[in-house]
Design a protein around this motif. Sequence first.
Motif, mmCIF file in Angstrom:
data_model
loop_
_atom_site.group_PDB
_atom_site.id
_atom_site.type_symbol
_atom_site.label_atom_id
_atom_site.label_comp_id
_atom_site.label_asym_id
_atom_site.label_seq_id
_atom_site.Cartn_x
_atom_site.Cartn_y
_atom_site.Cartn_z
ATOM 1 N N TYR B 425 1.254 -1.049 -0.048
ATOM 2 C CA TYR B 425 0.239 0.154 -0.300
ATOM 3 C C TYR B 425 0.961 1.379 0.172
ATOM 4 C CZ TYR B 425 -4.514 -1.686 1.413
ATOM 5 O OH TYR B 425 -6.213 -2.271 0.647
ATOM 6 N N LEU B 426 1.575 1.443 1.131
ATOM 7 C CA LEU B 426 2.911 2.429 1.105
ATOM 8 C C LEU B 426 3.661 3.147 -0.329
ATOM 9 C CD1 LEU B 426 4.090 2.386 5.130
ATOM 10 C CD2 LEU B 426 2.427 4.125 3.469
ATOM 11 N N TRP B 429 0.908 4.498 -3.090
ATOM 12 C CA TRP B 429 0.860 5.361 -2.040
ATOM 13 C C TRP B 429 2.123 6.591 -2.614
ATOM 14 C CZ3 TRP B 429 -3.648 3.949 -0.147
ATOM 15 C CH2 TRP B 429 -4.894 5.025 0.375
ATOM 16 N N ARG B 430 2.929 6.194 -2.348
ATOM 17 C CA ARG B 430 4.658 6.818 -2.947
ATOM 18 C C ARG B 430 4.014 7.121 -4.310
ATOM 19 N NH1 ARG B 430 8.083 6.810 1.941
ATOM 20 N NH2 ARG B 430 8.827 8.392 0.752
ATOM 21 N N THR B 432 1.430 8.720 -5.993
ATOM 22 C CA THR B 432 1.128 9.811 -6.183
ATOM 23 C C THR B 432 1.363 10.946 -6.189
ATOM 24 O OG1 THR B 432 0.369 9.846 -3.808
ATOM 25 C CG2 THR B 432 -1.068 8.591 -5.429
ATOM 26 N N LEU B 434 4.223 11.485 -7.314
ATOM 27 C CA LEU B 434 5.535 12.148 -8.754
ATOM 28 C C LEU B 434 4.380 13.044 -9.626
ATOM 29 C CD1 LEU B 434 7.845 11.289 -9.496
ATOM 30 C CD2 LEU B 434 7.188 9.078 -10.870
ATOM 31 N N ALA B 441 0.298 7.870 -12.494
ATOM 32 C CA ALA B 441 -0.893 8.052 -11.248
ATOM 33 C C ALA B 441 -1.428 6.347 -11.698
ATOM 34 C CB ALA B 441 -1.488 8.852 -11.507
ATOM 35 N N ALA B 444 -1.291 4.088 -8.773
ATOM 36 C CA ALA B 444 -2.355 3.867 -7.763
ATOM 37 C C ALA B 444 -3.515 3.278 -7.631
ATOM 38 C CB ALA B 444 -1.872 5.666 -7.312
#
Lengths: 302, 688
Positions: B425-426, B429-430, B432, B434, B441, B444
């Motif tokens: 998940y993390l 999440w990261r 997003t 960029l 995107a 994500a």
Amino acid sequence: MLNTAIHLLLLLLLPPLLPGVINKTKALFAGRQGPPLLQSYYDLAKLMRKDLVLSSTTTWIFVAAPVVTLVAVLLAGLLLPLGPFGAPIAFTGDLILFAYLLGLGRFFTTAAALDTGSAFEGMGAAREVTFACLAEPALFFALLALAKISGALDLSAMLHDPLAGPLHTVMAPLVLVAIGLFIVLLAENCRIPVDDPNTHLELTMIHEVMVLDHSGPLLGLVLYGAAIKLFVLSALILHVIAPFQTGHPWVDWPMFVGEMLGLAVGVGVTESIMARLQMRHVPYLLIAAVLFCGFGFVLLVR
Amino acid sequence: MSLSLILIAIVLAALSGAVGLGLDRRSAWGQRLAVALMVPAAIAGLTGAGLALAHTSEPGPFATRSVAVPTTMPAGIGSWQLLSNRPMLVGVDALSAFFLVPIFLIGGLGSIYGLGYWPQAGHVANGRKLRFFWGTVVAGMALLVVARHAFVFLLGWEVMALSAFFLVDTEDHLAEVRWASWLYLVSTHVGTLCLFAMFCLLRLASGSFELTSLTAGQAGPGLLTAIFVLGLVGFGLKAGIMPFHFWLPGAHASAPSHVSALMSGVLIKMGIYGLVRITGLMPPPPLAWGGLLLILGSVSGVLGVAYALGQHDLKKLLAYHSIENIGIIVMGLGLALVGRSLGRPDWVLLGLAGCLLHVWNHCLFKALLFLGAGSVVHATGTRQIDRLGGLAKAMPWTAGLFLVGAVAICGLPPLNGFISELFIYLGLWRTTGLAGEPSAASVAVAAPVLALIGALALACFVKVFGAVFLGSARSGDTQSAHEAPGSMVGPMIILAGCCGFIGLVPGMVAPVLQRAVGSWAGAAPTPGEALTGLVSLKWIGMMNVSLAGLAILGTVVLAKRTHLAQAPRVGTWDCGYARPTARMQYTASSFAQFVLGLFHWVLRPHGQAPVLRRLVPPPAYFETHVDDYVLDGQILPAARFVQRWMARFRGLQRGLTQHYVLYILATVIALLIWTLPIHQILARLLAR
């Protein structure tokens, strides 16, 4: 420190007021006087003093479930910032833990419903887990959109003033996300138009039917946990629809409580002016929530 | 040191079942000897893997503890010549050691579990066979993981694949079992064929059969893509990535439960090991590879759990959940590949750490669940969920341990499944963060998909746990139910303990993951950040501990305060109906029906619904099935078509030796004609 203490006090004490406000609003719409605002507190106090009766088919799961659910939503409440103040516990990745703590509560609530061996409770549990399958992606799309705006990975930084970005790019996504989150709020807390907490026909219930066999302190814990869940999800949505702050704690805290009660009135109004959806149409509403939040995210990406 | 321990463990494991072959069929000593060899093998293997994980500090593929085993083959004998210059055959790096842990853990625990579940006295016909191939499958898997040479890898791979065939085929007197095992054999060999081709192409690119990393200059993009696609099909068939999963549900359901645990927990992970290893050897890949893996992972995850919801067979349901979890693992790997393509070390670290940790986690909780299911089958004799119910009273230990596995597999805190999903998940999440990169995107979007998978898995495991262990018994099958013996409960307690340990103290596994990821990304720029800097494992651990502690404490206090033991017990409130029976309970099928409705468009459930005709309708029955779309909808019809088409040639097969000799003669003549210099003959003829 003081803010943490106020956070804890509000988290523990305010939630039972919300159902009271909702019921009062509905009563006013119906032209009734309605139960007193503090009725939920009286109910809880009475239930905690009572003895309990157990179903002969149940096991320890049935007793453990309300406790696990309550602990899970309380910990979730500690992760969520209230109003403009930071949460007592904040770290990278707390937003995932927040969502999954609510999931843990759902696991145990539905397992306890199946523990009674009643067809009605099984039916309620099946509906609960089905609707959650659609509500969960909507919540994650909303959190993704908020993370995209803020560039942060913990709830406190992420929810702190979502209007920080350029207003013309974040306004439309935030409106979409707010609508989606409001639907999630109604579904997760089993309010009209998804579920009717006041219905008297077990066949059509969702949440109420799952707890038919809980009695005394167990029922008290279930009701308290449900109120806290309503409080926590309302606090989440308030960050999106009312991100106002003055910078003075003595103004911001009362303002937060006022916003929270206002949202409860809003839920009451929604319940008063809408009829409940047919059960088979509820997924459409939830898919709409996924789409609202998803489009909110897509608009931000471009 | 660690490598020699592991090699000793491989030999011990391979021999463990063989020593019992000479003993009497009714003697229990064969099984005791097998366990007595397998447990030291497991301890030696785990120690070796632990040493390797603790000491490999420098990153880089195969940089450490590799040995060149001198071959005894004299140089210059035909194709064996390539072995003469002392190539590197086996070696251990952190990635190998990481995958060795589940192999030896489940290998050892499963063999102990077999003492109670598959005793020789009760299975005279196939007990020895099962133990022999149990030993070889563990040895084969361990060999392929430490292999540094394509031949050794394929040797281990085939030993594993064939042993697993015989393990699935343990009860070969049942037609259903034979069908499942043959399907497995066919699919595993299609996969092996792809791997042969893949290793040949690797040799073409690198110039040797040793598994060494390729640089961008050594092979063009076309060759690299061919290697990747062949590897994806070959390893994907083993791992059970959709749409290559079709053999998996039948094979897992038909095998004895501890074999299912080994296959689902460990054997299918060998496909993941292969994918991780091969992609680690490649130069930074194009973005499309990672994207493809993310899509395949999402599809496997969502459809795997959706199919699981539609199953009525306890073990088949767990098998479909393996497909779901493989999907989550592949999503992590896909994210790591995307990160490598875009030069984002933090995505690589989180994605691959999630992928690898989920390999361990899935091994722990899926083995736990399969062993729990085995205890249920052992006690009741049925795998049909809708014939069970209320087992928590007769089997409290099994029920509690199954609950641990169920909470863990749903990825819920405070157990281990949450930690690995948190990494993925993390990482998602990261992406997003960029700006101005639309492709990132779209990566994500996998996060809400993972949330959907989690919610569906929750629905499925509430269904299983509720229908099997809670409520009251739905049929007479559960009357004889009893708690499993200690040899079966013990391994489950160890597995549940591991699930709790990783969940409550996630900081302890972070260094191990860091090293394993380091040995993968050795070719890529080394991740600059530490895993503990990207995820607050300390806080997560504290939250999980307080969650578990408060929940247990609260339950105990509540039970004490309310005098639970003396609480009056009455029948369940059935809304005014006075005589509810067990058959009126909500069944697992009805529980899942509403969710299945959402996936109607892909699952296509079909069945027999009663039609009520008269005022007092006659007895009716109702049934539903969810067929596998890939197997029943595509592969079997295609196979039938090929079979029909090939039937035309059946006329050639007369069964007479004379005919066959005639065919040979005709072929030889045809070949002779082929070699004739027709061009020259024609040229001469025309020249005249």
